[in-house]
Enzyme design. Sequence first.
Site, short mmCIF file in Angstrom:
data_model
loop_
_atom_site.label_atom_id
_atom_site.label_comp_id
_atom_site.label_asym_id
_atom_site.label_seq_id
_atom_site.Cartn_x
_atom_site.Cartn_y
_atom_site.Cartn_z
N ASP A 36 0.85 -1.18 0.00
CA ASP A 36 0.00 0.00 0.00
C ASP A 36 0.89 1.24 0.00
O ASP A 36 2.08 1.15 0.30
CB ASP A 36 -0.92 0.00 1.23
CG ASP A 36 -2.20 0.78 1.01
OD1 ASP A 36 -2.13 2.03 0.87
OD2 ASP A 36 -3.29 0.17 0.98
N TYR A 163 -14.32 6.45 -13.58
CA TYR A 163 -14.29 5.27 -12.72
C TYR A 163 -14.87 4.05 -13.44
O TYR A 163 -14.27 2.97 -13.43
CB TYR A 163 -15.07 5.55 -11.44
CG TYR A 163 -15.02 4.42 -10.43
CD1 TYR A 163 -13.83 4.07 -9.80
CD2 TYR A 163 -16.17 3.71 -10.10
CE1 TYR A 163 -13.78 3.03 -8.89
CE2 TYR A 163 -16.13 2.67 -9.18
CZ TYR A 163 -14.93 2.34 -8.58
OH TYR A 163 -14.89 1.31 -7.67
N THR A 198 -16.21 0.24 3.23
CA THR A 198 -14.78 0.51 3.05
C THR A 198 -14.52 1.99 3.27
O THR A 198 -15.45 2.79 3.30
CB THR A 198 -14.33 0.13 1.63
OG1 THR A 198 -14.96 1.02 0.69
CG2 THR A 198 -14.67 -1.32 1.29
#
Length: 255
Positions: A36, A163, A198
């Site tokens: 990450d 997106y 999330t």
Amino acid sequence: MQVKDSTFLITGAASGLGAATAERLVAAGARVVLCDLNDSVKTHAEQLGEQAQACLADITSAEQMQQAVDKAVAMGGERGLSGVVHCAGVVSVAKLVDREGNPADLDSYAKTININLIGTFNVMRLAASAMARNAPNESGERGVIINTASIAAFDGQVGQCAYSASKAGVVGMSLPAARELSRHAIRVMAIAPGVFETPMMSEIPDEAAQALAAAVPFPKRLGKPDEFAQLAEQIITNPMLNGELIRLDGGIRMQ
């Protein structure tokens, strides 16, 4: 492919879907490299114990991702890197023409494509190259790649041109990649999550999140990250899952 004693690279592993997948695979006996850009990935790896290592890397960087793959290969020892679960990505919202009549920013569009689509290709190509050098396991496999798409690839809403296009590209790569990598005994799959709990979801207003949860036919709630992780584990262990996209969305179809 068995999870126990295998080594997996998880991107976007500091939180959300990636973090949950790392937790589930470690609990099943795997070794994982958590990748990450967020420093908190180090803390998460420490919490998972000696079976986990952290790696700070940008998925769009060839050099940094090669270092992450190399770290996972080294961690796997003789068995090398068995698989990658690619969860890193960004959400972007921008209308083609705003209320004042201004066109969307082209650089913002390119950034979303670069991270979500080109970044996925970068991770996939480097991981596949490493896995192709593995000796086949007991079932003849050398590796498995699981990419994260989105239901926005099919049901994109207003403002999601960038997106939706990026995630549709991830879906489009799955079958040709699976066909190509079949000669190396590497499987390629994609998961298209619906609305999940999330950090990305936390960026939208509570009222909007509640409306999305209510739109799910059943169960009428947001998905839990571990439910994504469960599916990733099933894909890893089921050799007939290949070249396909699985929607994980409770039956929701966005309007």
